[in-house]
Motif scaffolding. Structure first.
Motif, PDB file in Angstrom:
ATOM      1  N   ASN A  83      39.351  26.610  39.594  1.00  0.00           N
ATOM      2  CA  ASN A  83      38.903  27.543  40.638  1.00  0.00           C
ATOM      3  C   ASN A  83      37.658  27.057  41.368  1.00  0.00           C
ATOM      4  N   LYS A  84      37.512  25.745  41.467  1.00  0.00           N
ATOM      5  CA  LYS A  84      36.243  25.298  42.034  1.00  0.00           C
ATOM      6  C   LYS A  84      36.148  25.559  43.533  1.00  0.00           C
ATOM      7  N   ASP A  85      37.300  25.906  44.150  1.00  0.00           N
ATOM      8  CA  ASP A  85      37.283  26.242  45.576  1.00  0.00           C
ATOM      9  C   ASP A  85      36.843  27.685  45.818  1.00  0.00           C
ATOM     10  N   LEU A  86      36.597  28.451  44.792  1.00  0.00           N
ATOM     11  CA  LEU A  86      36.312  29.877  44.977  1.00  0.00           C
ATOM     12  C   LEU A  86      34.824  30.188  44.842  1.00  0.00           C
ATOM     13  N   GLY A  87      34.387  31.164  45.662  1.00  0.00           N
ATOM     14  CA  GLY A  87      33.005  31.618  45.579  1.00  0.00           C
ATOM     15  C   GLY A  87      32.949  32.978  44.906  1.00  0.00           C
ATOM     16  N   PHE A  88      31.990  33.819  45.360  1.00  0.00           N
ATOM     17  CA  PHE A  88      31.758  35.080  44.650  1.00  0.00           C
ATOM     18  C   PHE A  88      31.932  36.315  45.533  1.00  0.00           C
ATOM     19  N   THR A  89      32.565  36.117  46.697  1.00  0.00           N
ATOM     20  CA  THR A  89      32.847  37.296  47.515  1.00  0.00           C
ATOM     21  C   THR A  89      33.874  38.127  46.770  1.00  0.00           C
ATOM     22  N   PRO A  90      33.974  39.435  47.124  1.00  0.00           N
ATOM     23  CA  PRO A  90      34.988  40.254  46.447  1.00  0.00           C
ATOM     24  C   PRO A  90      36.379  39.631  46.545  1.00  0.00           C
ATOM     25  N   GLY A  91      36.734  39.035  47.673  1.00  0.00           N
ATOM     26  CA  GLY A  91      38.051  38.407  47.830  1.00  0.00           C
ATOM     27  C   GLY A  91      38.211  37.225  46.883  1.00  0.00           C
ATOM     28  N   ASP A  92      37.204  36.374  46.807  1.00  0.00           N
ATOM     29  CA  ASP A  92      37.264  35.215  45.910  1.00  0.00           C
ATOM     30  C   ASP A  92      37.279  35.656  44.450  1.00  0.00           C
ATOM     31  N   ARG A  93      36.545  36.716  44.162  1.00  0.00           N
ATOM     32  CA  ARG A  93      36.551  37.225  42.783  1.00  0.00           C
ATOM     33  C   ARG A  93      37.946  37.690  42.389  1.00  0.00           C
ATOM     34  N   ALA A  94      38.624  38.367  43.334  1.00  0.00           N
ATOM     35  CA  ALA A  94      39.985  38.838  43.047  1.00  0.00           C
ATOM     36  C   ALA A  94      40.901  37.648  42.770  1.00  0.00           C
ATOM     37  N   GLU A  95      40.767  36.604  43.586  1.00  0.00           N
ATOM     38  CA  GLU A  95      41.609  35.417  43.401  1.00  0.00           C
ATOM     39  C   GLU A  95      41.276  34.720  42.080  1.00  0.00           C
ATOM     40  N   ASN A  96      40.000  34.690  41.763  1.00  0.00           N
ATOM     41  CA  ASN A  96      39.565  34.102  40.502  1.00  0.00           C
ATOM     42  C   ASN A  96      40.242  34.814  39.324  1.00  0.00           C
ATOM     43  N   VAL A  97      40.203  36.119  39.346  1.00  0.00           N
ATOM     44  CA  VAL A  97      40.805  36.894  38.260  1.00  0.00           C
ATOM     45  C   VAL A  97      42.317  36.674  38.235  1.00  0.00           C
ATOM     46  N   ARG A  98      42.936  36.644  39.403  1.00  0.00           N
ATOM     47  CA  ARG A  98      44.390  36.472  39.458  1.00  0.00           C
ATOM     48  C   ARG A  98      44.799  35.131  38.822  1.00  0.00           C
ATOM     49  N   ARG A  99      44.092  34.092  39.202  1.00  0.00           N
ATOM     50  CA  ARG A  99      44.453  32.768  38.661  1.00  0.00           C
ATOM     51  C   ARG A  99      44.220  32.704  37.150  1.00  0.00           C
ATOM     52  N   VAL A 100      43.118  33.261  36.719  1.00  0.00           N
ATOM     53  CA  VAL A 100      42.861  33.255  35.274  1.00  0.00           C
ATOM     54  C   VAL A 100      43.953  34.042  34.554  1.00  0.00           C
ATOM     55  N   ALA A 101      44.372  35.170  35.159  1.00  0.00           N
ATOM     56  CA  ALA A 101      45.409  35.986  34.525  1.00  0.00           C
ATOM     57  C   ALA A 101      46.732  35.217  34.446  1.00  0.00           C
TER      58      ALA A 101
END
Ligand SMILES: Nc1nc2c(ncn2[C@@H]2O[C@H](COP(=O)(O)OP(=O)(O)O)[C@@H](O)[C@H]2O)c(=O)[nH]1
Lengths: 611, 297
Positions: A488-506
């Motif tokens: 997930n190194k392409d992701l930051g900490f905006t709410p949208g990026d956080r959602a994507e971060n969680v989705r990928r981890v899931a």
């Protein structure tokens, strides 16, 4: 005539077994002068044997440590050459109650049991135990020696009473039996008939060993050839192994037990590659097949009749186990099952009962401890072809091996395949989550730890993983750091990026659960919706939401990564608890107090896993 | 008749074991000591995999004090059977039976050297020719004998051996020693050598040889390294050997047995045990068991 006779010698301590075997050895030329000399010079504490006489019991002694204790604690092997040229291999098993395992080892290959009964003590519990273990291990016959008759004035009625008891006990176990009166001390009726026993006109022990022949017992005829090794040479592919169960000849039909493929035996080669026209059980052979069939080590070659009649592949068996390890049987733990040349993972699914070898009664039990004998049900990770033990000892037996220590934890005798494990169609076996879980001996699960930065998620996750790992479980920790540094190194900490971060981890977690792992996720995952979406990817019961609840001030004061300091300084926007909200779970499966001890948290999580 | 059948059974059992080793271990090796048991073992290994080749290398631990005839025989055998022969000597210098004593010398040049060779090559199973009838403490040895990390022999961790099958799985650092001749007697070995016409080192047969007497044992003076007392002259006597090892530590017996039939006849009358000829075993008063715990074969 049987050229090699395998004997298990059993008796309780001090029945005179060592003396008896020593007599046999010395009187068949099996003891050397220096050994006899040693037995003449050496005395154990408490010995009443006159100086200068041979203490025959010393001829069979072995390990130094045992020597000092004056006891035998392991199976010793001795060889006798009888006058006829017959070789007797004596497996001398210890008499102590706690050594059921060794006794079973010695009996596992024996044709006949020589059972000592001390005339001064009579038939005891131990005698029944020994008969029971021999019967269990498939020893077909017993020669009972009533010893120390000198100590009861060569009394005929003492002998007759004991003989009667032994014969009826043996009959109860379906063993053929004979009884011989003797005194091992001076060798009366061991090798030569004794003038002290004028009332006895039967054989000496030596005569009985000379005369022994296997009883004709009905058995499913048909060879079994477990393939040990594939021999390749120019234009040659042969399957090497030892023949069991019945004779094999060139031209015989062959069925490969696993695949069901058939062919015929083209050439049958003995040791050294000489062509044979018949090989009896016990022969080491190499066979070539008329057709190009896939055969490898671990396969079993047999006749189509044997295969059709009980030896077809199955994944569930009923078996009698002798537990041989200090660590007790663990339900659901995956062991290695070794059967002949085949090794597969297996799980004991049910313990039906424990056999009390003295009384012959079955008791209900949940587990098996060292030296316990029990009836169990086993499920193998893939089909195996096991005989019933009573049909063929070498293809109807198995070992269970611990997957980490590689210790032999049990020896098993197959009773029969279980119906639910039958009719497995070979090759359609799929490797799925269930199979992977079984191999690992665990149930896969997600523990999703959510909470503020600095709440203690990673610390708890790592402590938990260490604990689970030490219990032999297969785990993986996903935390913000190891995921964000790569996947997930392409992701930051905006709410949208956080959602994507969680989705990928899931999604990644879902793959790891399918791989059969226990996955511990340590992720801030501040938003309820994201966590709900994550949970939705899993079956009910697979996903546990754990809130690591630590007050924000505590997190800020810990600040292990300096995040709170940066946020305060204004250099870190979108920091949870500082510019972005943290939404605590509404119905977490577990709340862990992040200010409590890590041990308590780990205990609570372990308990959650057990549910 | 019975004799032939007994040999057939022993042969089949040994071949079964050898095939298990080849099938179950990653890097097995056959320990070749050049003696009669090793010769039988080699012969069995060629028979077990015929018409294919023996699927493991052969390892000799050369202490540099073997009889010269043994080394010549070893090299001949390797050529004749086209063996993948590996020879290892402990690089430590100046360790001899005369300077260090039999026990210490054996520990360094045999035990240590063996461990080095096994470790360096990553051999996970070493096949040896030891027999249970050689010595009392061997009667309890397994056919598949487990060694813990560091090649330690732990009586407690030896695995129960049921039926014809062994647990051949190894945990990290464990290795296996395997003894296919466990159930053979010394007489079986000679009868099999005769039946199969297996070549053996001529030292097993009687011939006039230069010997000196040491502590009641006849020691052959095989080369100029042997420290003779001032004025001492080796005497020529008709002797042979029952076991072969390092020449300064191996006692000869006076004998007229010049061929295999005579050796077998003599053995049936001789009531001494075989190991009486190995000086090393007598030293220290204990059996080979304590040496085994250290990793001696
Ligand atoms: N009176 C008598 N004593 C015997 C006889 N056989 C053995 N013993 C003695 O019984 C004791 C135990 O003998 P041992 O052979 O060591 O028994 P093990 O424990 O069964 O091997 C020793 O003191 C023997 O001398 C016998 O036939 N008569």
């Amino acid at each position: 005539m049987v050229a090699v006779l395998r004997v298990v010698a059993c008796g309780s301590v001090d029945d005179g077994k060592s003396t008896l075997i020593g007599q046999l050895l010395a009187n068949t030329g099996g003891a050397t002068d220096d050994q006899l000399d040693y037995a003449r010079r050496t005395r154990r504490g408490g010995s009443t044997i006159p100086a200068g006489a041979v203490d025959y019991s010393l001829l069979t002694d072995g390990l130094e440590a045992e020597h000092e204790q004056g006891i035998t604690i392991d199976v010793a092997h001795l060889f006798l050459d009888l006058p006829s040229g017959r070789r007797v291999i004596v497996a001398d098993a210890p008499g102590h109650e706690q050594y059921t395992r060794n006794m079973a080892v010695a009996a596992s290959t024996a044709d006949v049991a020589v059972l000592l009964v001390d005339a001064t003590k009579g038939v005891r519990e131990q005698t029944h135990r020994h008969l029971s273990i021999c019967a269990l291990m498939g020893v077909p016959s017993v020669i009972a020696v009533v010893n120390k008759l000198d100590a009861v004035d060569w009394d005929r009625s003492v002998f007759n009473d004991l003989a009667g008891e032994v014969l009826s006990a043996a009959a109860g176990f379906d063993m053929t039996a004979s009884v011989i009166p003797a005194s091992a001390l001076a060798g009366d009726n061991v090798v030569t008939p004794s003038p002290n026993l004028p009332w006895y006109d039967g054989p000496t022990l030596l005569d009985a060993l000379e005369a022994w022949e296997p009883a004709d017992r009905p058995r499913r005829d048909g060879y079994r050839l477990p393939v040990q090794y594939v021999i390749r040479a120019d234009d040659f592919r042969g399957f090497a192994g030892t023949v069991f169960g019945g004779p094999v000849r060139p031209g015989d039909t062959v069925a490969v037990a696993g695949s069901g493929a058939t062919s015929t035996i083209d050439r049958l080669l003995g040791p050294g590659g000489a062509d044979l026209d018949r090989a009896d059980p016990g022969t080491a052979v190499t066979v070539t097949l008329a057709d190009d069939v896939d055969v490898r080590r671990g396969d079993l070659l047999t006749t189509p009749e044997v295969l059709g009649d009980g030896l077809s592949p199955a994944t569930a068996y009923s078996a009698t186990l002798i537990w041989t390890a200090e660590e007790p049987l663990r339900h659901g733990r995956s062991y290695l099952l070794m059967a002949g040349t085949r090794t597969v993972p297996a799980v004991v699914t049910t313990v039906r009962g424990r056999l009390d070898v003295t009384s012959g009664k079955q008791f209900a039990t949940r587990t098996l401890d060292l030296n316990d004998i029990g009836t169990v049900e086993l499920t193998t990770d893939g089909p195996v072809c096991l005989d019933a033990y009573r049909e063929c000892r070498d293809t109807g037996s198995l070992l269970l091996v611990d997957r980490v220590s590689k210790e032999t934890v049990a020896a098993g005798m197959v009773r029969h395949a279980l119906r639910r494990g039958r009719n497995v169609v070979p090759h359609t076996y799929t490797v799925d989550r269930d199979a992977r879980q079984r191999l690992k001996g665990q149930r896969a699960k997600v523990l999703w730890l959510t909470g503020l930065p600095g709440a203690g998620k990673s610390t708890i996750a790592n402590a938990l993983e260490r604990r689970l790992h030490s219990m032999g479980l297969h785990t993986y920790v996903l935390d913000g750091d190891n995921v964000r540094s790569g996947l997930n190194k392409d992701l930051g900490f905006t709410p949208g990026d956080r959602a994507e971060n969680v989705r990928r981890v899931a999604e990644l977690t879902r793959i790891l659960v399918d791989a059969g792992l226990i996955v511990i996720v340590a992720l801030v995952s501040p938003f309820r919706t994201d966590r709900r979406v994550a949970k939705g990817l899993f079956q009910p019961g697979d996903f546990a939401e754990v809130w690591v609840n630590t007050p924000a001030e505590v997190c800020a004061s810990r600040d292990p990564k300096g995040l709170y300091a940066q946020a305060k300084a204004g250099t870190l926007p979108n920091m949870t608890g500082h510019g972005q909200a943290y939404e605590p779970p509404e119905n977490p499966d577990l709340v862990v107090d992040g200010t409590g001890s890590v041990d308590d948290a780990t205990d609570a999580l372990c308990a959650l896993l057990r549910d | 008749m019975a004799e032939e059948d007994v040999l057939d059974m022993l042969e089949a059992e040994a071949i079964h074991v050898l095939r298990e080793v080849a099938g179950a271990f990653r890097r097995p090796v056959l320990m070749y000591s050049i003696g009669k048991d090793s010769s039988v073992l080699l012969h069995l290994a060629t028979k077990a995999f015929s018409p294919g080749r023996m699927p493991f290398p052969v390892l000799h631990i050369d202490t540099t004090w073997k009889f010269r005839e043994m080394i010549a025989f070893r090299d001949d055998t390797a050529r004749r059977l086209e063996l993948d022969l590996r020879v290892h000597t402990n690089p430590e210098q100046g360790v001899t039976p005369f300077t260090h004593g039999a026990h210490e010398y054996t520990r360094i040049m045999k035990t240590e050297a063996l461990r080095q060779a096994l470790d360096e090559n990553g051999f996970d199973a070493a096949i040896g020719g030891a027999r249970r009838d050689e010595e009392r403490s061997r009667a309890k040895e397994r056919i598949f004998s487990l060694r813990e990390p560091g090649h330690r022999w732990e009586p407690r961790s030896q695995r129960p051996e049921f039926w014809s099958w062994a647990n051949t799985e190894l945990a990290e650092g464990q290795t296996m020693r395997v003894f296919p001749l466990s159930n053979w007697t010394e007489l079986d070995v000679w009868r099999y050598i005769r039946r199969e016409s297996i070549p053996v080192v001529p030292l097993y047969f009687s011939a006039p040889r230069p010997v000196v007497e040491r502590d009641g044992s006849l020691i052959m003076v095989d080369d100029e390294r042997f420290p003779l007392s001032p004025g001492e002259e080796p005497a020529t006597r008709r002797v042979r050997f029952r076991t072969l090892g390092c020449y300064p530590l191996t006692a000869a017996v006076e004998s007229k047995a010049e061929n295999i039939d005579e050796v077998i006849d003599e053995m049936r009358l001789d009531r001494r045990s075989e190991r009486a000829g190995r000086l090393i075993d007598g030293e220290g008063g204990t059996s080979i068991e304590s040496k085994k715990s250290e990793g001696y074969f």
